[in-house]
Design a protein around this motif. Structure first.
Motif, PDB file in Angstrom:
ATOM      1  N   GLY A  57      -6.408   5.049  -6.532  1.00  0.00           N
ATOM      2  CA  GLY A  57      -7.076   6.080  -7.333  1.00  0.00           C
ATOM      3  C   GLY A  57      -8.001   6.919  -6.476  1.00  0.00           C
ATOM      4  O   GLY A  57      -8.044   8.148  -6.614  1.00  0.00           O
ATOM      5  N   HIS A  58      -8.736   6.281  -5.571  1.00  0.00           N
ATOM      6  CA  HIS A  58      -9.626   7.064  -4.710  1.00  0.00           C
ATOM      7  C   HIS A  58      -8.828   7.969  -3.768  1.00  0.00           C
ATOM      8  O   HIS A  58      -9.187   9.134  -3.585  1.00  0.00           O
ATOM      9  N   ILE A  59      -7.791   7.436  -3.175  1.00  0.00           N
ATOM     10  CA  ILE A  59      -6.977   8.264  -2.268  1.00  0.00           C
ATOM     11  C   ILE A  59      -6.400   9.468  -3.013  1.00  0.00           C
ATOM     12  O   ILE A  59      -6.419  10.595  -2.504  1.00  0.00           O
ATOM     13  N   LEU A  60      -5.900   9.243  -4.214  1.00  0.00           N
ATOM     14  CA  LEU A  60      -5.349  10.353  -4.998  1.00  0.00           C
ATOM     15  C   LEU A  60      -6.437  11.356  -5.381  1.00  0.00           C
ATOM     16  O   LEU A  60      -6.209  12.568  -5.344  1.00  0.00           O
ATOM     17  N   THR A  61      -7.618  10.875  -5.726  1.00  0.00           N
ATOM     18  CA  THR A  61      -8.742  11.763  -6.017  1.00  0.00           C
ATOM     19  C   THR A  61      -9.086  12.596  -4.795  1.00  0.00           C
ATOM     20  O   THR A  61      -9.312  13.806  -4.886  1.00  0.00           O
ATOM     21  N   ALA A  62      -9.130  11.946  -3.635  1.00  0.00           N
ATOM     22  CA  ALA A  62      -9.441  12.650  -2.397  1.00  0.00           C
ATOM     23  C   ALA A  62      -8.384  13.711  -2.093  1.00  0.00           C
ATOM     24  O   ALA A  62      -8.712  14.824  -1.681  1.00  0.00           O
ATOM     25  N   LEU A  63      -7.115  13.358  -2.312  1.00  0.00           N
ATOM     26  CA  LEU A  63      -6.047  14.341  -2.085  1.00  0.00           C
ATOM     27  C   LEU A  63      -6.197  15.546  -3.004  1.00  0.00           C
ATOM     28  O   LEU A  63      -6.034  16.690  -2.582  1.00  0.00           O
ATOM     29  N   LEU A  64      -6.508  15.292  -4.271  1.00  0.00           N
ATOM     30  CA  LEU A  64      -6.714  16.392  -5.214  1.00  0.00           C
ATOM     31  C   LEU A  64      -7.930  17.230  -4.849  1.00  0.00           C
ATOM     32  O   LEU A  64      -7.972  18.427  -5.136  1.00  0.00           O
ATOM     33  N   GLY A  65      -8.919  16.588  -4.206  1.00  0.00           N
ATOM     34  CA  GLY A  65     -10.130  17.298  -3.797  1.00  0.00           C
ATOM     35  C   GLY A  65     -10.049  17.914  -2.416  1.00  0.00           C
ATOM     36  O   GLY A  65     -11.020  18.477  -1.932  1.00  0.00           O
ATOM     37  N   GLY A  66      -8.914  17.814  -1.748  1.00  0.00           N
ATOM     38  CA  GLY A  66      -8.747  18.425  -0.435  1.00  0.00           C
ATOM     39  C   GLY A  66      -9.153  17.543   0.734  1.00  0.00           C
ATOM     40  O   GLY A  66      -9.329  18.030   1.841  1.00  0.00           O
ATOM     41  N   MET A  67      -9.299  16.242   0.518  1.00  0.00           N
ATOM     42  CA  MET A  67      -9.656  15.284   1.576  1.00  0.00           C
ATOM     43  C   MET A  67     -10.875  15.736   2.387  1.00  0.00           C
ATOM     44  O   MET A  67     -10.827  15.826   3.619  1.00  0.00           O
ATOM     45  N   PRO A  68     -12.020  16.014   1.727  1.00  0.00           N
ATOM     46  CA  PRO A  68     -13.171  16.553   2.451  1.00  0.00           C
ATOM     47  C   PRO A  68     -13.750  15.616   3.513  1.00  0.00           C
ATOM     48  O   PRO A  68     -14.383  16.091   4.447  1.00  0.00           O
ATOM     49  N   LEU A  69     -13.526  14.323   3.385  1.00  0.00           N
ATOM     50  CA  LEU A  69     -14.053  13.376   4.376  1.00  0.00           C
ATOM     51  C   LEU A  69     -12.995  12.926   5.375  1.00  0.00           C
ATOM     52  O   LEU A  69     -13.251  12.057   6.202  1.00  0.00           O
ATOM     53  N   GLY A  70     -11.809  13.494   5.283  1.00  0.00           N
ATOM     54  CA  GLY A  70     -10.744  13.147   6.211  1.00  0.00           C
ATOM     55  C   GLY A  70     -10.391  11.672   6.163  1.00  0.00           C
ATOM     56  O   GLY A  70     -10.325  11.071   5.086  1.00  0.00           O
ATOM     57  N   PRO A  71     -10.185  11.048   7.339  1.00  0.00           N
ATOM     58  CA  PRO A  71      -9.771   9.648   7.388  1.00  0.00           C
ATOM     59  C   PRO A  71     -10.813   8.675   6.828  1.00  0.00           C
ATOM     60  O   PRO A  71     -10.501   7.531   6.524  1.00  0.00           O
ATOM     61  N   LEU A  72     -12.052   9.118   6.663  1.00  0.00           N
ATOM     62  CA  LEU A  72     -13.086   8.260   6.094  1.00  0.00           C
ATOM     63  C   LEU A  72     -12.726   7.847   4.657  1.00  0.00           C
ATOM     64  O   LEU A  72     -13.218   6.838   4.155  1.00  0.00           O
ATOM     65  N   HIS A  73     -11.843   8.599   4.011  1.00  0.00           N
ATOM     66  CA  HIS A  73     -11.416   8.239   2.657  1.00  0.00           C
ATOM     67  C   HIS A  73     -10.700   6.886   2.621  1.00  0.00           C
ATOM     68  O   HIS A  73     -10.725   6.209   1.598  1.00  0.00           O
ATOM     69  N   VAL A  74     -10.080   6.488   3.711  1.00  0.00           N
ATOM     70  CA  VAL A  74      -9.440   5.169   3.761  1.00  0.00           C
ATOM     71  C   VAL A  74     -10.504   4.080   3.664  1.00  0.00           C
ATOM     72  O   VAL A  74     -10.330   3.084   2.952  1.00  0.00           O
ATOM     73  N   VAL A  75     -11.621   4.274   4.340  1.00  0.00           N
ATOM     74  CA  VAL A  75     -12.734   3.325   4.271  1.00  0.00           C
ATOM     75  C   VAL A  75     -13.290   3.291   2.849  1.00  0.00           C
ATOM     76  O   VAL A  75     -13.534   2.218   2.289  1.00  0.00           O
ATOM     77  N   VAL A  76     -13.478   4.469   2.255  1.00  0.00           N
ATOM     78  CA  VAL A  76     -14.004   4.544   0.893  1.00  0.00           C
ATOM     79  C   VAL A  76     -13.043   3.865  -0.088  1.00  0.00           C
ATOM     80  O   VAL A  76     -13.477   3.134  -0.983  1.00  0.00           O
ATOM     81  N   ALA A  77     -11.751   4.066   0.089  1.00  0.00           N
ATOM     82  CA  ALA A  77     -10.756   3.428  -0.791  1.00  0.00           C
ATOM     83  C   ALA A  77     -10.839   1.904  -0.680  1.00  0.00           C
ATOM     84  O   ALA A  77     -10.780   1.196  -1.692  1.00  0.00           O
ATOM     85  N   ALA A  78     -11.007   1.402   0.532  1.00  0.00           N
ATOM     86  CA  ALA A  78     -11.145  -0.050   0.728  1.00  0.00           C
ATOM     87  C   ALA A  78     -12.430  -0.556   0.074  1.00  0.00           C
ATOM     88  O   ALA A  78     -12.434  -1.608  -0.577  1.00  0.00           O
ATOM     89  N   GLU A  79     -13.515   0.200   0.237  1.00  0.00           N
ATOM     90  CA  GLU A  79     -14.769  -0.179  -0.414  1.00  0.00           C
ATOM     91  C   GLU A  79     -14.604  -0.223  -1.932  1.00  0.00           C
ATOM     92  O   GLU A  79     -15.070  -1.167  -2.593  1.00  0.00           O
ATOM     93  N   MET A  80     -13.949   0.788  -2.482  1.00  0.00           N
ATOM     94  CA  MET A  80     -13.745   0.837  -3.937  1.00  0.00           C
ATOM     95  C   MET A  80     -12.937  -0.366  -4.407  1.00  0.00           C
ATOM     96  O   MET A  80     -13.231  -0.947  -5.448  1.00  0.00           O
ATOM     97  N   ALA A  81     -11.922  -0.730  -3.650  1.00  0.00           N
ATOM     98  CA  ALA A  81     -11.099  -1.880  -4.020  1.00  0.00           C
ATOM     99  C   ALA A  81     -11.945  -3.157  -4.071  1.00  0.00           C
ATOM    100  O   ALA A  81     -11.849  -3.935  -5.026  1.00  0.00           O
ATOM    101  N   VAL A  82     -12.778  -3.362  -3.071  1.00  0.00           N
ATOM    102  CA  VAL A  82     -13.628  -4.560  -3.027  1.00  0.00           C
ATOM    103  C   VAL A  82     -14.652  -4.535  -4.168  1.00  0.00           C
ATOM    104  O   VAL A  82     -14.865  -5.547  -4.849  1.00  0.00           O
ATOM    105  N   ILE A  83     -15.271  -3.399  -4.395  1.00  0.00           N
ATOM    106  CA  ILE A  83     -16.275  -3.279  -5.456  1.00  0.00           C
ATOM    107  C   ILE A  83     -15.659  -3.573  -6.821  1.00  0.00           C
ATOM    108  O   ILE A  83     -16.232  -4.310  -7.626  1.00  0.00           O
ATOM    109  N   VAL A  84     -14.482  -3.024  -7.077  1.00  0.00           N
ATOM    110  CA  VAL A  84     -13.812  -3.247  -8.366  1.00  0.00           C
ATOM    111  C   VAL A  84     -13.391  -4.708  -8.504  1.00  0.00           C
ATOM    112  O   VAL A  84     -13.476  -5.278  -9.593  1.00  0.00           O
ATOM    113  N   TRP A  85     -12.938  -5.328  -7.419  1.00  0.00           N
ATOM    114  CA  TRP A  85     -12.573  -6.741  -7.474  1.00  0.00           C
ATOM    115  C   TRP A  85     -13.786  -7.580  -7.912  1.00  0.00           C
ATOM    116  O   TRP A  85     -13.669  -8.435  -8.776  1.00  0.00           O
ATOM    117  N   PHE A  86     -14.942  -7.311  -7.304  1.00  0.00           N
ATOM    118  CA  PHE A  86     -16.150  -8.053  -7.678  1.00  0.00           C
ATOM    119  C   PHE A  86     -16.602  -7.725  -9.099  1.00  0.00           C
ATOM    120  O   PHE A  86     -17.094  -8.597  -9.816  1.00  0.00           O
TER     121      PHE A  86
END
Length: 161
Positions: A57-86
């Motif tokens: 979901g984060h990667i798709l959101t970033a794509l729709l938003g033009g990937m403003p953070l570039g490859p950092l979105h992969v880190v954010v997506a991983a963070e989101m996955a961990v946060i949601v798991w907890f």
């Protein structure tokens, strides 16, 4: 994974894409209502499923938003996955307030910490209000609607972790 669970995974990812279209005004264009379907999925289907929905979901959101953070979105997506798991872990153990607070604090203040290294303090401080508001809205929607759907999902699907 059964066809039914795969279909639900696809449904929640689609809901995440729809939520990605509902933007929250921010310094970066990827703050949106894309994570509440992942919070739903983490409680109603399983923590791993919720984590997958959050990351994609984060990667798709970033794509729709033009990937403003570039490859950092992969880190954010991983963070989101961990946060949601907890979030799913806390919620399923009956600690709903802890789950909500954990999500708001980690998504609104802790997850953006890597941005300090790449963009500096000014960017971090500028993005915090929109991330905090986004986290509150996403978790608020999830906490209101999860109890309304729990009975339906519990009757039809065994819990998957």
């Amino acid at each position: 994974m059964s066809a039914k669970k795969m279909s639900l995974l696809a449904l929640f990812i689609a809901l995440s894409v729809i939520g990605a279209s509902i933007k929250i005004p921010a310094v970066i264009g990827s703050v949106a209502l894309d994570v509440f379907p992942a919070l739903f999925a983490s409680v109603l289907i399983g923590k791993r499923t919720g984590a997958v929905v959050a990351g994609l979901g984060h990667i798709l959101t970033a794509l729709l938003g033009g990937m403003p953070l570039g490859p950092l979105h992969v880190v954010v997506a991983a963070e989101m996955a961990v946060i949601v798991w907890f979030f799913g872990l806390f919620y399923q153990s009956g600690k709903k307030a802890v789950a909500g607070s954990f999500f708001i604090i980690t998504n609104g203040f802790i997850a953006p910490l890597p941005m300090l290294l790449f963009f500096g303090v000014g960017f971090y401080v500028a993005v915090l209000p929109s991330l905090f508001i986004g986290a509150m809205i996403n978790v608020g929607v999830a906490l209101v609607f999860i109890p309304r759907f729990e009975g339906v999902f519990r009757k039809k699907l065994p819990e998957v972790h």
